[in-house]
Design a protein around this motif. Structure first.
Motif, PDB file in Angstrom:
ATOM      1  N   ILE A 105       0.850  -1.187   0.000  1.00 44.35           N
ATOM      2  CA  ILE A 105       0.000   0.000   0.000  1.00 44.35           C
ATOM      3  C   ILE A 105       0.886   1.237   0.000  1.00 44.35           C
ATOM      4  O   ILE A 105       1.808   1.363   0.818  1.00 44.35           O
ATOM      5  N   LEU A 106       0.599   2.156  -0.916  1.00 40.57           N
ATOM      6  CA  LEU A 106       1.242   3.469  -0.957  1.00 40.57           C
ATOM      7  C   LEU A 106       0.219   4.463  -0.420  1.00 40.57           C
ATOM      8  O   LEU A 106      -0.914   4.493  -0.881  1.00 40.57           O
ATOM      9  N   ILE A 107       0.605   5.285   0.541  1.00 40.77           N
ATOM     10  CA  ILE A 107      -0.375   6.171   1.183  1.00 40.77           C
ATOM     11  C   ILE A 107       0.211   7.544   1.467  1.00 40.77           C
ATOM     12  O   ILE A 107       1.360   7.677   1.881  1.00 40.77           O
ATOM     13  N   THR A 108      -0.596   8.588   1.206  1.00 38.91           N
ATOM     14  CA  THR A 108      -0.272   9.944   1.650  1.00 38.91           C
ATOM     15  C   THR A 108      -1.181  10.218   2.848  1.00 38.91           C
ATOM     16  O   THR A 108      -2.362  10.494   2.679  1.00 38.91           O
ATOM     17  N   PRO A 109      -0.662  10.093   4.059  1.00 39.37           N
ATOM     18  CA  PRO A 109      -1.513  10.165   5.257  1.00 39.37           C
ATOM     19  C   PRO A 109      -2.210  11.516   5.420  1.00 39.37           C
ATOM     20  O   PRO A 109      -1.560  12.560   5.353  1.00 39.37           O
ATOM     21  N   SER A 110      -3.501  11.478   5.639  1.00 41.84           N
ATOM     22  CA  SER A 110      -4.238  12.705   5.962  1.00 41.84           C
ATOM     23  C   SER A 110      -3.975  13.117   7.405  1.00 41.84           C
ATOM     24  O   SER A 110      -3.917  14.306   7.718  1.00 41.84           O
ATOM     25  N   ASP A 111      -3.838  12.134   8.280  1.00 41.24           N
ATOM     26  CA  ASP A 111      -3.493  12.378   9.688  1.00 41.24           C
ATOM     27  C   ASP A 111      -2.320  11.465  10.016  1.00 41.24           C
ATOM     28  O   ASP A 111      -2.475  10.249  10.136  1.00 41.24           O
ATOM     29  N   SER A 112      -1.154  12.058  10.146  1.00 43.90           N
ATOM     30  CA  SER A 112       0.085  11.286  10.278  1.00 43.90           C
ATOM     31  C   SER A 112       0.114  10.379  11.501  1.00 43.90           C
ATOM     32  O   SER A 112       0.794   9.351  11.498  1.00 43.90           O
ATOM     33  N   LYS A 113      -0.618  10.751  12.552  1.00 40.67           N
ATOM     34  CA  LYS A 113      -0.632   9.943  13.775  1.00 40.67           C
ATOM     35  C   LYS A 113      -1.810   8.967  13.801  1.00 40.67           C
ATOM     36  O   LYS A 113      -1.647   7.798  14.142  1.00 40.67           O
ATOM     37  N   ALA A 114      -2.983   9.449  13.441  1.00 34.44           N
ATOM     38  CA  ALA A 114      -4.189   8.635  13.586  1.00 34.44           C
ATOM     39  C   ALA A 114      -4.220   7.438  12.635  1.00 34.44           C
ATOM     40  O   ALA A 114      -4.887   6.443  12.920  1.00 34.44           O
ATOM     41  N   ILE A 115      -3.502   7.500  11.547  1.00 31.82           N
ATOM     42  CA  ILE A 115      -3.505   6.398  10.574  1.00 31.82           C
ATOM     43  C   ILE A 115      -2.594   5.251  11.011  1.00 31.82           C
ATOM     44  O   ILE A 115      -2.695   4.131  10.492  1.00 31.82           O
ATOM     45  N   VAL A 116      -1.737   5.480  11.974  1.00 33.36           N
ATOM     46  CA  VAL A 116      -0.711   4.504  12.354  1.00 33.36           C
ATOM     47  C   VAL A 116      -1.274   3.142  12.768  1.00 33.36           C
ATOM     48  O   VAL A 116      -0.778   2.101  12.320  1.00 33.36           O
ATOM     49  N   PRO A 117      -2.310   3.055  13.629  1.00 29.37           N
ATOM     50  CA  PRO A 117      -2.819   1.732  14.004  1.00 29.37           C
ATOM     51  C   PRO A 117      -3.266   0.891  12.803  1.00 29.37           C
ATOM     52  O   PRO A 117      -3.015  -0.320  12.755  1.00 29.37           O
ATOM     53  N   ALA A 118      -3.918   1.510  11.822  1.00 35.65           N
ATOM     54  CA  ALA A 118      -4.352   0.778  10.635  1.00 35.65           C
ATOM     55  C   ALA A 118      -3.148   0.283   9.842  1.00 35.65           C
ATOM     56  O   ALA A 118      -3.158  -0.841   9.313  1.00 35.65           O
ATOM     57  N   ILE A 119      -2.110   1.108   9.766  1.00 34.16           N
ATOM     58  CA  ILE A 119      -0.888   0.713   9.059  1.00 34.16           C
ATOM     59  C   ILE A 119      -0.205  -0.451   9.768  1.00 34.16           C
ATOM     60  O   ILE A 119       0.269  -1.401   9.135  1.00 34.16           O
ATOM     61  N   GLN A 120      -0.166  -0.388  11.084  1.00 33.35           N
ATOM     62  CA  GLN A 120       0.457  -1.467  11.855  1.00 33.35           C
ATOM     63  C   GLN A 120      -0.242  -2.803  11.615  1.00 33.35           C
ATOM     64  O   GLN A 120       0.405  -3.845  11.475  1.00 33.35           O
TER      65      GLN A 120
END
Length: 340
Positions: A105-120
């Motif tokens: 997955i290539l992603i430009t995070p809208s919220d750099s912190k809040a997206i982290v759990p989904a990425i993990q």
């Protein structure tokens, strides 16, 4: 091979139930959920999630990913939030892409912190996750980052502005992004570094947030001119904000005696440099970010080698008014390499 696919009705209904209506989706493959990241034809499936699908920067990024996917025999599935900051939409997109069996997955995070759990969660299932343009917080939350060095991009225009103002006392307005947004903070700090001043330097007479929006940039410039009428240098987070500043300055008859510098290098902004509305801009390359990201996922699918760390995709100072000791390219080069 990049192509548009039709989702089975059952998946569309399921997606709607999980909030996928908050996203703009294209080329979403039905997928088998297999961790191999390949469809029935054996091609590698790659996901691209951008902040929006309307910003020219992300449109160009998608084009770059589509072209690279086609060249590398991969299949691209894409999603975008309804607006910049739509973290919930991006989380849903990550979950759906993982379920469909993407390899990366290539992603430009809208919220750099809040997206982290989904990425993990995605990484725990063997999916390679690469951030494009905007780093996560922490940056180590993803396998790799392909992006402009925004500190350096800001530094380039700071150095340019300092050289252009040689022998004159600078009264600077900074038209920034928003509090705490990493891209905006890095560009702002880079500008100050390039100009050779600190955050509390009295040369900075006004600072306003614009959200990178042209109308808000105009309002911010109007506010700054009321506060400090003698402003003669304007740093802007991006070219829409710069054009807003130019409009406000022109209304005051000051468009010719105030130096405006910016970052992005979109085609509209680069044309504004050519037209003399903006003195210089740092050009970045979203197409390259996406293309390199796609190649990294294909490599991972083929031999298990993961991309890691930070890859600088470059920034070039664009101006037709060169300054001694400051390397730059002219607007002919800028227009050949711009986006949007």
């Amino acid at each position: 091979m990049s192509r548009t696919l039709r989702l089975p009705l059952s998946l569309i209904r399921a997606a709607a139930c999980t909030g996928i209506a908050a996203l703009t989706l294209t080329a979403c493959g039905s997928g088998s959920g297999s961790s191999s990241g390949a469809d029935g034809s054996g091609s590698v499936k790659i996901g691209l999630i951008t902040k929006t699908d309307t910003n020219p920067f992300f449109v160009k990024m998608k084009e770059g990913a589509e072209k690279a996917a086609k060249e590398n025999g991969a299949r691209l599935v894409t999603a975008a939030g309804r607006f910049d900051g739509d973290n919930a939409g991006q989380v849903t997109a990550v979950e759906n892409m993982v379920a469909s069996g993407v390899k990366g997955i290539l992603i430009t995070p809208s919220d750099s912190k809040a997206i982290v759990p989904a990425i993990q969660k995605a990484r725990a299932k063997g999916v390679l996750v690469i951030a494009l343009d905007t780093p996560t917080e922490p940056q180590s939350a993803v396998d790799a980052l392909f992006a402009t060095d925004n500190l350096k991009a800001g530094e380039l225009i700071g150095e340019y502005a300092k050289a252009a103002m040689k022998g004159r006392t600078a009264k600077i307005a900074t038209l920034d992004l928003a509090p705490g947004v990493s891209v905006g903070v890095q560009r702002h700090n880079g500008f100050l570094k390039g100009f050779g001043i600190g955050e509390k330097d009295p040369a900075v007479v006004c600072s306003q947030d614009t959200g990178g929006d042209q109308a808000k940039g105009q309002t911010a410039m109007e506010n700054c001119l009321q506060k400090a009428p003698g402003i003669n240098v304007v740093y802007t987070i991006n070219e829409p904000a710069a054009l807003g500043a130019y409009t406000a300055l022109k209304a005051k008859g000051r468009e010719k005696d105030v130096l405006i510098v910016s970052v992005d290098g979109g085609c509209t902004g680069t044309q504004a440099v050519k037209d003399g509305k903006i003195a210089a801009t740092s050009q970045q390359y979203p197409l390259k970010m996406a293309a390199e990201g796609v190649k990294a996922v294909v490599t991972y699918a083929k031999n298990g080698k993961k991309a890691s760390g930070y890859t600088d995709t470059g920034a070039t100072l664009i101006s037709d008014k060169t300054q001694p000791g400051v390397a730059s390219k002219d607007t002919a080069y800028g227009l050949e390499n711009c986006w949007g």
